[in-house]
Design a protein around this motif. Structure first.
Motif, PDB file in Angstrom:
ATOM      1  N   PRO A 450      11.497  -0.420  -5.241  1.00  0.00           N
ATOM      2  CA  PRO A 450      12.287   0.732  -4.773  1.00  0.00           C
ATOM      3  C   PRO A 450      11.424   1.874  -4.238  1.00  0.00           C
ATOM      4  N   MET A 451      10.252   2.103  -4.880  1.00  0.00           N
ATOM      5  CA  MET A 451       9.369   3.163  -4.408  1.00  0.00           C
ATOM      6  C   MET A 451       8.797   2.808  -3.034  1.00  0.00           C
ATOM      7  N   VAL A 452       8.380   1.545  -2.849  1.00  0.00           N
ATOM      8  CA  VAL A 452       7.859   1.103  -1.556  1.00  0.00           C
ATOM      9  C   VAL A 452       8.929   1.241  -0.479  1.00  0.00           C
ATOM     10  N   GLN A 453      10.158   0.842  -0.823  1.00  0.00           N
ATOM     11  CA  GLN A 453      11.264   0.946   0.130  1.00  0.00           C
ATOM     12  C   GLN A 453      11.521   2.391   0.511  1.00  0.00           C
ATOM     13  N   ALA A 454      11.470   3.297  -0.458  1.00  0.00           N
ATOM     14  CA  ALA A 454      11.733   4.725  -0.195  1.00  0.00           C
ATOM     15  C   ALA A 454      10.682   5.310   0.743  1.00  0.00           C
ATOM     16  N   ILE A 455       9.412   4.931   0.523  1.00  0.00           N
ATOM     17  CA  ILE A 455       8.330   5.445   1.378  1.00  0.00           C
ATOM     18  C   ILE A 455       8.533   4.972   2.814  1.00  0.00           C
ATOM     19  N   ILE A 456       8.806   3.673   2.975  1.00  0.00           N
ATOM     20  CA  ILE A 456       8.981   3.131   4.330  1.00  0.00           C
ATOM     21  C   ILE A 456      10.207   3.749   5.010  1.00  0.00           C
ATOM     22  N   ASN A 457      11.290   3.933   4.239  1.00  0.00           N
ATOM     23  CA  ASN A 457      12.489   4.562   4.818  1.00  0.00           C
ATOM     24  C   ASN A 457      12.196   5.982   5.292  1.00  0.00           C
ATOM     25  N   ASP A 458      11.387   6.714   4.518  1.00  0.00           N
ATOM     26  CA  ASP A 458      11.027   8.076   4.926  1.00  0.00           C
ATOM     27  C   ASP A 458      10.182   8.061   6.200  1.00  0.00           C
ATOM     28  N   PHE A 459       9.272   7.071   6.296  1.00  0.00           N
ATOM     29  CA  PHE A 459       8.458   6.944   7.516  1.00  0.00           C
ATOM     30  C   PHE A 459       9.348   6.613   8.716  1.00  0.00           C
ATOM     31  N   ARG A 460      10.291   5.679   8.500  1.00  0.00           N
ATOM     32  CA  ARG A 460      11.143   5.242   9.604  1.00  0.00           C
ATOM     33  C   ARG A 460      12.035   6.393  10.089  1.00  0.00           C
ATOM     34  N   SER A 461      12.512   7.220   9.183  1.00  0.00           N
ATOM     35  CA  SER A 461      13.411   8.333   9.550  1.00  0.00           C
ATOM     36  C   SER A 461      12.653   9.543  10.082  1.00  0.00           C
ATOM     37  N   GLY A 462      11.334   9.585   9.839  1.00  0.00           N
ATOM     38  CA  GLY A 462      10.549  10.737  10.272  1.00  0.00           C
ATOM     39  C   GLY A 462      10.448  11.824   9.223  1.00  0.00           C
ATOM     40  N   LYS A 463      10.982  11.557   8.056  1.00  0.00           N
ATOM     41  CA  LYS A 463      10.950  12.556   6.991  1.00  0.00           C
ATOM     42  C   LYS A 463       9.526  12.824   6.529  1.00  0.00           C
ATOM     43  N   ARG A 464       8.739  11.757   6.475  1.00  0.00           N
ATOM     44  CA  ARG A 464       7.338  11.897   6.068  1.00  0.00           C
ATOM     45  C   ARG A 464       6.449  11.101   7.019  1.00  0.00           C
ATOM     46  N   PRO A 468      -0.384  10.159   0.309  1.00  0.00           N
ATOM     47  CA  PRO A 468      -1.706   9.913  -0.284  1.00  0.00           C
ATOM     48  C   PRO A 468      -1.592   9.765  -1.801  1.00  0.00           C
ATOM     49  N   VAL A 469      -2.381   8.842  -2.341  1.00  0.00           N
ATOM     50  CA  VAL A 469      -2.354   8.587  -3.780  1.00  0.00           C
ATOM     51  C   VAL A 469      -3.784   8.429  -4.289  1.00  0.00           C
ATOM     52  N   TRP A 470      -4.145   9.167  -5.339  1.00  0.00           N
ATOM     53  CA  TRP A 470      -5.429   8.991  -6.022  1.00  0.00           C
ATOM     54  C   TRP A 470      -5.164   8.241  -7.319  1.00  0.00           C
ATOM     55  N   VAL A 480      -5.783   5.883  -1.948  1.00  0.00           N
ATOM     56  CA  VAL A 480      -4.879   5.039  -1.177  1.00  0.00           C
ATOM     57  C   VAL A 480      -4.000   5.949  -0.324  1.00  0.00           C
ATOM     58  N   ASN A 481      -3.925   5.648   0.943  1.00  0.00           N
ATOM     59  CA  ASN A 481      -3.105   6.470   1.836  1.00  0.00           C
ATOM     60  C   ASN A 481      -2.163   5.561   2.627  1.00  0.00           C
ATOM     61  N   TYR A 482      -0.867   5.845   2.502  1.00  0.00           N
ATOM     62  CA  TYR A 482       0.153   5.143   3.271  1.00  0.00           C
ATOM     63  C   TYR A 482       0.521   6.037   4.457  1.00  0.00           C
ATOM     64  N   MET A 483       0.449   5.507   5.664  1.00  0.00           N
ATOM     65  CA  MET A 483       0.669   6.320   6.861  1.00  0.00           C
ATOM     66  C   MET A 483       1.668   5.668   7.803  1.00  0.00           C
ATOM     67  N   ALA A 484       2.564   6.500   8.355  1.00  0.00           N
ATOM     68  CA  ALA A 484       3.496   6.015   9.372  1.00  0.00           C
ATOM     69  C   ALA A 484       2.745   5.815  10.681  1.00  0.00           C
ATOM     70  N   TYR A 492       8.736   4.820  15.531  1.00  0.00           N
ATOM     71  CA  TYR A 492       8.115   4.167  14.386  1.00  0.00           C
ATOM     72  C   TYR A 492       7.842   2.703  14.707  1.00  0.00           C
ATOM     73  N   VAL A 493       6.586   2.263  14.523  1.00  0.00           N
ATOM     74  CA  VAL A 493       6.235   0.862  14.796  1.00  0.00           C
ATOM     75  C   VAL A 493       5.685   0.157  13.569  1.00  0.00           C
ATOM     76  N   GLY A 494       5.537   0.870  12.445  1.00  0.00           N
ATOM     77  CA  GLY A 494       5.067   0.215  11.235  1.00  0.00           C
ATOM     78  C   GLY A 494       4.406   1.173  10.263  1.00  0.00           C
ATOM     79  N   THR A 495       3.866   0.592   9.198  1.00  0.00           N
ATOM     80  CA  THR A 495       3.198   1.362   8.149  1.00  0.00           C
ATOM     81  C   THR A 495       1.783   0.823   7.948  1.00  0.00           C
ATOM     82  N   LEU A 496       0.845   1.731   7.808  1.00  0.00           N
ATOM     83  CA  LEU A 496      -0.549   1.374   7.570  1.00  0.00           C
ATOM     84  C   LEU A 496      -0.930   1.801   6.163  1.00  0.00           C
ATOM     85  N   GLU A 497      -1.513   0.870   5.416  1.00  0.00           N
ATOM     86  CA  GLU A 497      -2.034   1.184   4.087  1.00  0.00           C
ATOM     87  C   GLU A 497      -3.549   1.085   4.144  1.00  0.00           C
TER      88      GLU A 497
END
Length: 511
Positions: A450-464, A468-470, A480-484, A492-497
């Motif tokens: 659910p957390m992974v899904q929420a992050i990707i949904n925020d990237f797809r919508s432009g919310k975030r 970044p995670v330490w 670790v940095n997850y980037m739209a 939006y074309v994907g997510t980079l970890e």
């Protein structure tokens, strides 16, 4: 400081002798022959700047502006009429030659007559010529005639002097000022015809540059606006120096021109040199750019108030002002004449990576934005196995090796949430190759999905745009940095970890 006055009715010869510095000013505008002393000493005596401008099809107002930019005041008076002696009939001119006093000293006149006497006794012409060349670089034809006249007056038979005519003409051929002037005039006329074509081309190049400068967002428009922003600051500083006022507060703002110079050095000079084999600007103007930049840095660093500091400041300001002129009249037209539209668009895209210079914001060039980065200037030669990217071109082997060498763990998930790429090598977070083309959520335990899904949904919508995670992993500090990932249009074309082991940083800053 009192301005230097230039009367456009004066001859070029007179102006050059009065103000030698106008030679380079006029040459930079297309009057290359002004650098030739023989031309100035001949044609320059009856040529004026307006006449030359008309012959070379150069706008007189451009010339006036250039002279004014270099501190001259233009005066337009009546052209000096030819003197009465210039209208004397030919026979009267001959009479005047014999009646005037020779410009040679008695000693040199005697030496000149000795050459004629030696020729009259039958001495070898080449031997006499060698002595003559060693002692006379030039000689007036009238002095030859005067020498002959004195020989006759001294008793030399006229017929003998007359016999010398053909011989001494060979002796002095090409060495009299009159012949030098005539030869210079012919050479100037021949050169003028050749150079007029070059001047016409230069005029067309300046016109083309002006057209590009008028396009909002075009690189030449931006460069020109930066010059227009700094020029009033330079003029203000020069005025303050003349009035004995402090200019130190102005210098940091003027020194922003260093970024303008850096962009020229990265975007214009190398392209001219490598693609078009035009090395002059990179060898000369680039070096001057660096000298001006370093001079401003030294002036700002030096807090000493002295006459020497003021003189250096004045000289540096003048060089910066002259560079503005050279760019507008030399560099920009050269670039306009050679660079293709695709090259200009690539320069435009590259220039977006530079900070704002002198308050001139990056304007949008519509034509460049419409074509996009996919129209990057292609390489001259492309191997069959190379992949062309906006930033260059690599073979698949090179690209793979480069991605595997980067000290990061890289994962890419596409817009449909499928794993599409992991780089190779040892990893803190294992990425089995069989996970490629699977949904990213299948790589995480149920409680994390659910957390992974929420992050990707925020990237797809432009919310975030990033998360970044330490964390600590196997006793090591990890970032670790997850980037739209978005395209140029913002889609939006994907997510980079990206996973980075930060132990090296702890050792650097703490150890």
């Amino acid at each position: 400081m009192e301005k230097k006055k230039i009367n456009l009715s004066s001859s070029v010869f007179a102006l050059v002798h009065q103000y030698p510095e106008i030679v380079e000013i006029m040459a930079s505008l297309g009057f290359e022959e002004i650098r030739k002393k023989a031309v100035v000493n001949s044609m320059g005596k009856f040529m004026t700047i307006p006449k030359g401008a008309k012959m070379k099809h150069i706008d007189l107002e451009v010339i006036k502006k250039a002279l004014e930019d270099h501190g001259f005041e233009i005066v337009e008076g009546q052209q000096t009429q030819p003197s009465s002696t210039s209208r004397i009939r030919p026979l009267q001119k001959v009479a005047n030659i014999f009646s005037r006093k020779s410009s040679l000293s008695e000693e040199r006149m005697g030496l000149l007559k000795s050459y004629l006497k030696r020729l009259g006794t039958g001495e070898d012409l080449e031997a006499v010529r060698a002595d003559f060349v060693a002692n006379f670089k030039d000689v007036e034809a009238s002095d030859i005639m005067k020498a002959e006249q004195e020989l006759i007056a001294e008793g030399q038979p006229v017929r003998d002097v007359q016999k010398l005519c053909d011989v001494h003409s060979a002796l002095f051929h090409g060495n009299t000022r009159e012949e030098q002037i005539a030869n210079a005039e012919k050479a100037a006329e021949d050169g003028l015809r050749r150079e007029q074509a070059v001047v016409r081309e230069a005029h067309e190049n300046r016109s083309h540059a002006a057209e590009l400068i008028a396009i909002p967002g075009h690189p030449l428009s931006t460069f020109t606006q930066e010059n227009e922003a700094v020029k009033p600051l330079i003029v203000e500083a020069e005025k303050k120096l003349e009035d004995g006022e402090d200019i130190r507060a102005l210098l940091p703002r003027i020194r922003e021109i260093a970024l303008h110079y850096a962009k020229k050095g990265d975007l214009l000079y190398p392209l001219l040199a490598t693609r078009y084999d035009i090395t002059g600007p990179s060898q000369v103007m680039w070096s001057v750019d660096d000298e001006i930049r370093d001079a401003f840095a030294r002036l700002i660093k030096n807090t000493e108030d002295s006459k020497e500091w003021n003189e250096k400041a004045a000289a540096t300001l003048q060089r910066a002002r002259e560079m503005i002129y050279k760019e507008r009249n030399i560099l920009f037209p050269i670039c306009a004449a050679h660079f293709t539209e695709d090259e200009w668009k690539q320069i435009y895209r590259d220039s977006q990576d530079y900070p704002v210079c002198l308050g001139v914001e990056h304007e949008r060039w519509e034509d460049a934005e419409k074509t996009g980065a996919e129209n990057t200037v292609p390489p001259k030669e492309l191997n069959a196995d190379e992949i062309v990217l906006p930033g260059g071109h690599l073979t698949l082997a090179q690209l793979t090796a480069m991605l595997n060498t980067i000290p990061l763990e890289i994962s890419f998930v596409d817009a449909d949430d499928y794993n599409r790429f992991f780089n190779e090598g040892p990893k803190l977070f294992k990425r089995p190759s069989m996970a490629i083309d699977r949904k990213v959520f299948t790589c995480h335990p149920p409680k994390i999905q659910p957390m992974v899904q929420a992050i990707i949904n925020d990237f797809r919508s432009g919310k975030r745009d990033e998360v970044p995670v330490w964390m600590e992993k196997n006793g090591r500090t990890v970032y670790v940095n997850y980037m739209a990932v978005r395209d140029r249009a913002g889609k939006y074309v994907g997510t980079l970890e990206v996973v980075q082991d930060m132990e090296f940083a702890k050792k650097h800053f703490i150890g």
